[in-house]
Design a protein around this motif. Sequence first.
Motif, PDB file in Angstrom:
ATOM      1  N   ALA A   1       1.993   4.408  13.404  1.00  0.00           N
ATOM      2  CA  ALA A   1       1.007   5.339  12.651  1.00  0.00           C
ATOM      3  C   ALA A   1       0.829   5.191  11.329  1.00  0.00           C
ATOM      4  CB  ALA A   1       1.672   6.843  12.648  1.00  0.00           C
ATOM      5  N   PHE A   2       1.877   4.376  10.498  1.00  0.00           N
ATOM      6  CA  PHE A   2       1.678   3.788   9.127  1.00  0.00           C
ATOM      7  C   PHE A   2       0.702   2.840   9.026  1.00  0.00           C
ATOM      8  CE2 PHE A   2       5.015   6.661   7.542  1.00  0.00           C
ATOM      9  CZ  PHE A   2       4.880   6.471   6.240  1.00  0.00           C
ATOM     10  N   ALA A   3       0.671   1.952  10.228  1.00  0.00           N
ATOM     11  CA  ALA A   3      -0.445   0.826  10.520  1.00  0.00           C
ATOM     12  C   ALA A   3      -1.989   1.506  10.353  1.00  0.00           C
ATOM     13  CB  ALA A   3       0.072  -0.083  11.426  1.00  0.00           C
ATOM     14  N   ASP A   4      -1.908   2.337  11.271  1.00  0.00           N
ATOM     15  CA  ASP A   4      -3.100   3.101  11.334  1.00  0.00           C
ATOM     16  C   ASP A   4      -3.853   3.651  10.048  1.00  0.00           C
ATOM     17  OD1 ASP A   4      -3.255   2.238  13.932  1.00  0.00           O
ATOM     18  OD2 ASP A   4      -2.780   4.334  14.798  1.00  0.00           O
ATOM     19  N   ALA A   5      -2.861   4.377   9.358  1.00  0.00           N
ATOM     20  CA  ALA A   5      -3.060   5.059   8.036  1.00  0.00           C
ATOM     21  C   ALA A   5      -3.467   4.023   7.049  1.00  0.00           C
ATOM     22  CB  ALA A   5      -1.927   6.039   7.693  1.00  0.00           C
ATOM     23  N   TYR A   6      -2.576   2.987   7.104  1.00  0.00           N
ATOM     24  CA  TYR A   6      -3.041   1.728   5.907  1.00  0.00           C
ATOM     25  C   TYR A   6      -4.273   1.270   6.250  1.00  0.00           C
ATOM     26  CZ  TYR A   6      -2.535  -2.692   3.459  1.00  0.00           C
ATOM     27  OH  TYR A   6      -2.950  -3.631   2.816  1.00  0.00           O
ATOM     28  N   GLY A   7      -4.712   1.084   7.481  1.00  0.00           N
ATOM     29  CA  GLY A   7      -6.183   0.548   7.639  1.00  0.00           C
ATOM     30  C   GLY A   7      -7.140   1.445   7.316  1.00  0.00           C
ATOM     31  N   ARG A   8      -6.804   2.917   7.398  1.00  0.00           N
ATOM     32  CA  ARG A   8      -7.816   3.783   6.890  1.00  0.00           C
ATOM     33  C   ARG A   8      -8.061   3.757   5.227  1.00  0.00           C
ATOM     34  NH1 ARG A   8      -5.790   7.779   9.622  1.00  0.00           N
ATOM     35  NH2 ARG A   8      -4.621   8.615   8.111  1.00  0.00           N
ATOM     36  N   TYR A   9      -6.629   3.728   4.894  1.00  0.00           N
ATOM     37  CA  TYR A   9      -6.557   3.426   3.306  1.00  0.00           C
ATOM     38  C   TYR A   9      -7.378   2.268   2.698  1.00  0.00           C
ATOM     39  CZ  TYR A   9      -4.081   2.542  -1.151  1.00  0.00           C
ATOM     40  OH  TYR A   9      -3.777   2.098  -2.304  1.00  0.00           O
ATOM     41  N   ARG A  10      -7.138   1.202   3.489  1.00  0.00           N
ATOM     42  CA  ARG A  10      -7.949   0.162   3.025  1.00  0.00           C
ATOM     43  C   ARG A  10      -9.408   0.021   2.993  1.00  0.00           C
ATOM     44  NH1 ARG A  10      -6.413  -4.307   0.446  1.00  0.00           N
ATOM     45  NH2 ARG A  10      -7.576  -5.900   1.781  1.00  0.00           N
ATOM     46  N   ARG A  11      -9.893   0.806   4.091  1.00  0.00           N
ATOM     47  CA  ARG A  11     -11.307   1.141   4.116  1.00  0.00           C
ATOM     48  C   ARG A  11     -12.122   1.869   3.034  1.00  0.00           C
ATOM     49  NH1 ARG A  11      -9.600   1.297   9.607  1.00  0.00           N
ATOM     50  NH2 ARG A  11      -9.859   3.523   9.668  1.00  0.00           N
ATOM     51  N   LEU A  12     -11.043   2.795   2.478  1.00  0.00           N
ATOM     52  CA  LEU A  12     -11.482   4.011   1.416  1.00  0.00           C
ATOM     53  C   LEU A  12     -11.915   3.011   0.222  1.00  0.00           C
ATOM     54  CD1 LEU A  12      -9.406   6.737   2.269  1.00  0.00           C
ATOM     55  CD2 LEU A  12     -11.672   6.737   2.600  1.00  0.00           C
ATOM     56  N   TYR A  13     -11.372   2.100  -0.351  1.00  0.00           N
ATOM     57  CA  TYR A  13     -11.660   1.606  -1.649  1.00  0.00           C
ATOM     58  C   TYR A  13     -13.082   1.258  -1.529  1.00  0.00           C
ATOM     59  CZ  TYR A  13     -12.432  -1.549  -5.563  1.00  0.00           C
ATOM     60  OH  TYR A  13     -12.690  -2.279  -6.727  1.00  0.00           O
ATOM     61  N   PRO A  14     -13.761   0.294  -0.677  1.00  0.00           N
ATOM     62  CA  PRO A  14     -15.081  -0.221  -0.776  1.00  0.00           C
ATOM     63  C   PRO A  14     -16.221   0.913  -0.691  1.00  0.00           C
ATOM     64  CG  PRO A  14     -14.004  -1.020   1.210  1.00  0.00           C
ATOM     65  CD  PRO A  14     -12.810  -0.499   0.262  1.00  0.00           C
ATOM     66  N   ALA A  15     -15.505   2.053   0.194  1.00  0.00           N
ATOM     67  CA  ALA A  15     -16.480   3.015   0.174  1.00  0.00           C
ATOM     68  C   ALA A  15     -16.498   3.871  -1.094  1.00  0.00           C
ATOM     69  CB  ALA A  15     -15.914   4.129   1.298  1.00  0.00           C
ATOM     70  N   MET A  16     -15.446   3.890  -1.909  1.00  0.00           N
ATOM     71  CA  MET A  16     -15.440   4.478  -3.156  1.00  0.00           C
ATOM     72  C   MET A  16     -16.422   3.877  -3.790  1.00  0.00           C
ATOM     73  SD  MET A  16     -13.662   7.462  -3.309  1.00  0.00           S
ATOM     74  CE  MET A  16     -13.086   7.389  -5.060  1.00  0.00           C
ATOM     75  N   LYS A  17     -16.014   2.433  -4.123  1.00  0.00           N
ATOM     76  CA  LYS A  17     -16.692   1.464  -4.818  1.00  0.00           C
ATOM     77  C   LYS A  17     -18.386   1.527  -4.899  1.00  0.00           C
ATOM     78  CE  LYS A  17     -16.635  -2.002  -8.041  1.00  0.00           C
ATOM     79  NZ  LYS A  17     -16.155  -1.544  -9.306  1.00  0.00           N
ATOM     80  N   ALA A  18     -18.594   1.873  -3.387  1.00  0.00           N
ATOM     81  CA  ALA A  18     -20.041   1.667  -3.192  1.00  0.00           C
ATOM     82  C   ALA A  18     -20.915   3.232  -3.777  1.00  0.00           C
ATOM     83  CB  ALA A  18     -20.398   1.482  -1.959  1.00  0.00           C
ATOM     84  N   ALA A  19     -19.822   3.992  -3.672  1.00  0.00           N
ATOM     85  CA  ALA A  19     -20.323   5.542  -4.031  1.00  0.00           C
ATOM     86  C   ALA A  19     -20.966   5.765  -5.198  1.00  0.00           C
ATOM     87  CB  ALA A  19     -19.148   6.608  -3.837  1.00  0.00           C
TER      88      ALA A  19
END
Length: 482
Positions: free
Chosen positions: A464-482
């Motif tokens: 569950a932590f590995a899945d949550a970390y993957g979600r966390y990693r995807r959010l920075y580029p999305a925030m950067k592009a926003a």
Amino acid sequence: MYLGLDLGTSGVKALLMDGEQRIIASANGELQVSRPRSGWSEQNPQDWLNATQTAVAGLRASHPAELVAVKGIGLSGQMHGATLLDASGAVLRPCILWNDTRSHKEAAILDADPRFRSITGNIVFPGFTAPKLVWVKENEPNLFAQVAKVLLPKDYLRLWLTGETISEMSDSAGTAWLDVGNRRWSSELLASTDLDESHMPRLVEGTQVGGVVRAELAASWGMGSRVVVAGGAGDNAASACGMGTVTPGSAFVSLGTSGVLFAANASYLPNAESAVHTFCHALPNTWHQMGVILSATDSLNWLSRITGKKAADLTQPLGETLRAPTGVTFLPYLSGERTPHNDALIRGAFVGLEQETGPVEMTQAVIEGVAFAIRDNLEALRSAGTELARVTAIGGGSRSVYWLKAIATALGTPVDLPADGDFGAAFGAARLGLIAATGADPVVVCTPPATRSTIDPEGDVMSAFADAYGRYRRLYPAMKAA
């Protein structure tokens, strides 16, 4: 007796240690930070001296006989600060601190010059000293023309203690002017910012003598004659000396206002693209790598402020049993981020909030977000060639068992807790004072503390932590592009 002086952002700590490395006493002097504009962070260097006087006065009041016996002083300090002096030694302006981001444009321009990464082994971060001087040159040109010396905070304290302008390699590595592999100033990089070596202090190793306390100051403190001052260290390297993180493979994670994942190296292993800091260690012929996040316990303190609840009251409902991550994710970029993003402008966020989300879920997300940011640092260290089998936890956040379980599980790495004691930067500085005064072997002096307990990754929630970390990693580029 040996005295460690740690000049931090929020205060000066003075720690007395005897020749057997037993801590006798400690005292503090408080400091405040001035933030005159958004992104600015400054302190008046005179306040450092006043806080040091307060701390030492506290020791003199409680342990005057021990203070008389002091033979060596070690210095630790907040890194990167630009303390500017004129030809007479007068301070020209408030010191621009490590967490000041006004020079992010200047840092990007310097970093675009390939010589900086090639010679220093590091990205030129906005918090480093060199871009601050470029900002001063462009925005306060009359003042820049008067600059005769540029000192780091602890080295201004040294100037007051000894009358000498001296620095050492671990702190100077954070200026973006040091040839880190060769442990000397780079005349080429200095020239690129319209400075030269005459503007810089003389360099010694952190374990060497870096001055002698002025006789009149020693007398006012009730000390004897010829009290040597060690070269000392930047705060993280000093903490490493206190923790015994001085041999290859040893590492610690620090949960303070900011967060650090620190590993000692026997050789120079730069990889600037990873945004890992590759700096000289305080010991000769030793280097270290570290990843840095700017808001560790500060993230929980922020949540405390906006909810009106004490941090302890926020974490208490979580207990000590590690929970699987919920759908709420927190990005701890409240002041931007260093490793791995080198982004002074990115800001934090909660993602996945819903009607049922409350303070408990938000607190859990903040703790997990910091743990995932430290996991980012681990991946950056790996890309720079450093593998860690285990880490030792220090700092105020390490008192939270829940937080340490989250970090161990996010990293997939055991986290050791040291035996009770003070093994921080002031203790490391005192150890450097002992080495400089006696000539003792640094590795023999800088031993690690006994391990009190170990927190292992929790296998039942690792997926569950590995899945949550993957979600966390995807959010920075999305925030950067926003």
